[in-house]
Design an enzyme around this catalytic site. Structure first.
Site, PDB file in Angstrom:
ATOM      1  N   LYS A 161       0.849  -1.201   0.000  1.00 20.64           N
ATOM      2  CA  LYS A 161       0.000   0.000   0.000  1.00 20.64           C
ATOM      3  C   LYS A 161       0.883   1.249   0.000  1.00 20.64           C
ATOM      4  O   LYS A 161       2.100   1.161   0.221  1.00 20.64           O
ATOM      5  CB  LYS A 161      -0.890  -0.014   1.242  1.00 20.64           C
ATOM      6  CG  LYS A 161      -0.107   0.158   2.549  1.00 20.64           C
ATOM      7  CD  LYS A 161      -0.967  -0.086   3.778  1.00 20.64           C
ATOM      8  CE  LYS A 161      -0.154   0.130   5.038  1.00 20.64           C
ATOM      9  NZ  LYS A 161      -0.829  -0.402   6.231  1.00 20.64           N
ATOM     10  N   TYR A 190      15.438  31.544   4.070  1.00 18.34           N
ATOM     11  CA  TYR A 190      14.279  32.263   4.606  1.00 18.34           C
ATOM     12  C   TYR A 190      14.368  32.455   6.117  1.00 18.34           C
ATOM     13  O   TYR A 190      14.758  31.537   6.843  1.00 18.34           O
ATOM     14  CB  TYR A 190      12.994  31.475   4.322  1.00 18.34           C
ATOM     15  CG  TYR A 190      12.622  31.423   2.864  1.00 18.34           C
ATOM     16  CD1 TYR A 190      12.380  32.590   2.141  1.00 18.34           C
ATOM     17  CD2 TYR A 190      12.514  30.203   2.213  1.00 18.34           C
ATOM     18  CE1 TYR A 190      12.024  32.528   0.796  1.00 18.34           C
ATOM     19  CE2 TYR A 190      12.158  30.129   0.876  1.00 18.34           C
ATOM     20  CZ  TYR A 190      11.910  31.299   0.174  1.00 18.34           C
ATOM     21  OH  TYR A 190      11.558  31.232  -1.141  1.00 18.34           O
TER      22      TYR A 190
HETATM   23  C1  LIG Z   1       0.002  -1.396   6.946  1.00 21.36           C
HETATM   24  C2  LIG Z   1      -0.616  -2.617   7.449  1.00 21.36           C
HETATM   25  C3  LIG Z   1       0.175  -3.749   7.736  1.00 21.36           C
HETATM   26  C4  LIG Z   1       1.687  -3.758   7.674  1.00 21.36           C
HETATM   27  O1  LIG Z   1       2.243  -3.303   8.886  1.00 21.36           O
HETATM   28  P1  LIG Z   1       3.834  -3.280   9.072  1.00 21.36           P
HETATM   29  O2  LIG Z   1       4.009  -2.838  10.486  1.00 21.36           O
HETATM   30  O3  LIG Z   1       4.353  -2.271   8.109  1.00 21.36           O
HETATM   31  O4  LIG Z   1       4.329  -4.634   8.786  1.00 21.36           O
HETATM   32  C5  LIG Z   1      -0.494  -4.909   8.085  1.00 21.36           C
HETATM   33  N1  LIG Z   1      -1.831  -4.950   8.192  1.00 21.36           N
HETATM   34  C6  LIG Z   1      -2.616  -3.864   7.954  1.00 21.36           C
HETATM   35  C7  LIG Z   1      -4.089  -3.994   8.101  1.00 21.36           C
HETATM   36  C8  LIG Z   1      -2.035  -2.667   7.595  1.00 21.36           C
HETATM   37  O5  LIG Z   1      -2.813  -1.602   7.375  1.00 21.36           O
END
Ligand SMILES: *Cc1c(COP(=O)(O)O)cnc(C)c1O
Length: 382
Positions: free
Chosen positions: A39, A274
């Protein structure tokens, strides 16, 4: 033809990515399903770049939204894709047609999914998210059995999986809250399955920290995100792993690079950038870098961060601007126009980690990598 400029680029180590997958696979074993969480543009690493490297080694992809599915399917990926975020009603038919497995947290939503599935002539595969204590998308305990029954009895729906997510597993070495969530999950899902008279095919609760620390959370499938990218979920997770004798050797996948765009020598008592927050106390040689907060090199780095040039640390002077940053190279010999600058990663004997930048910016490594240079090309560096 103009090729996308690599003046700022995100380096991706294929070697590190493959190492991290091998390490995770060693922990979870060959039979259990390993899903790669890609994601948020693969935590900033590039969803297509990462997917094409890891696809032979993972059983499924986990994404956040329908757009992620579109990018993967357009690139020809045939793997199962689990969407753990929200797919809106108007995107459902498309998502079902393209074989995405959807998160489901309520009966109204399951009704929409059934209607969309009927329209496209395909069953909608659903994963029920069970509320165990994070209080985000999960179905409340009282709603779970009616929801499970509704899905199981609807001819257009397939109850593919059931899952949950831990709220307090990275941020602490006290894992009692996570263990309570696991107990809640087991109790609720146990009741549901007894009621339904069958076992839901895929149970999954483990994110990276859970995978590493608690074998009992791994179940049928694990969802590995941050560890895939070679980063520890937190210092607490690292310590807990040390204490419990878990050994996993992760290698960071991402590095951030740019080039020196200008060099100038300015006298003592000159102001930089700045707000005139920095004033030189000696004649100073500056390198001007073509990167700023637009590129995810956050304004928080002003006055505290450094970058690497010729294998040496060059401190940020004055405020980071939208597209430019000034660094002090007075003590670094022989810097030339277009010399390589490492913003994050290794150069010579020196390195800057995502955790170091997170400390400068008062955030966590997850946010650092996810927000870096979203428009910059991703280049495989080894
Ligand atoms: C992002 C996410 C993960 C992954 O978590 P990590 O700590 O990056 O391994 C797993 N499950 C869900 C539902 C998530 O949203």
């Amino acid at each position: 033809m103009y090729n996308k400029s690599d003046l700022v680029y995100v380096g991706i180590s294929k070697k590190a990515l493959l190492n991290n997958i091998t390490e995770l696979r060693k922990l979870v074993g060959p039979e259990r399903k390993l899903a790669g969480v890609i994601k948020s543009n693969a935590y900033g690493h590039g969803i297509l770049e990462v997917a094409s490297i890891i696809s032979p080694y993972v059983d499924a992809f986990v994404v956040h939204c329908a757009d992620d599915v579109a990018r993967l399917r357009e690139a020809g990926h045939k793997q199962p894709i689990i969407i753990v975020g929200y797919v809106q009603k108007s995107d459902m038919e498309w998502a079902i047609e393209n074989g995405a497995e959807l998160n489901c947290s309520g009966i109204e939503y399951a009704t929409w999914a059934a209607a969309a599935a009927a329209k496209v002539g395909k069953k909608a595969a659903l994963h029920i998210k069970v509320e165990t204590g994070t209080n985000r998308l999960g179905a409340m305990p009282g709603e779970l059995i009616p929801l499970g029954r509704f899905i199981a009895e609807n001819p257009h729906l397939e109850l593919k999986g059931i899952y949950s997510h831990y709220a307090n597993i990275e941020d602490t070495t006290d894992h009692s809250y996570a263990m309570q969530q696991l107990a809640n999950y087991n109790e609720l899902v146990g009741k549901l399955e007894k009621e339904l008279g069958f076992k839901v095919p895929v149970h999954h609760t483990a994110c990276s920290a859970a995978i590493m620390l608690f074998p009992e959370t791994r179940m049928d499938l694990v969802r590995a995100g941050i560890a895939l990218y070679g980063l520890w979920p937190s210092r607490e997770t690292l310590l807990s792993c040390h204490d419990s004798g878990v050994s996993i050797r992760l290698e960071p996948v991402m590095s951030i690079h740019t080039k020196v765009a200008h060099i100038k020598e300015i006298p003592a008592d000159s102001y930089i950038s700045y707000g005139c927050t920095y004033r030189t106390s000696r004649p100073t040689k500056l390198a001007i870098l073509p990167i700023g907060y637009f590129d995810g090199f956050e304004r928080h780095n002003s006055g505290i961060g450094y970058v690497l040039i010729n294998g040496r640390r060059a401190p940020v002077r004055g405020r980071v601007a939208m597209n430019l940053t000034m660094v002090d190279i007075t003590d670094i010999p022989d810097v030339k126009l277009e010399d390589e600058v490492v913003i994050m990663g290794r150069q010579g004997e020196e390195s800057i980690s995502a955790e170091q930048i997170a400390a400068w910016c008062n955030t966590i490594n997850y946010e650092v990598v996810t927000r870096f240079a979203p428009f910059a090309p991703k280049i495989i560096v080894d």
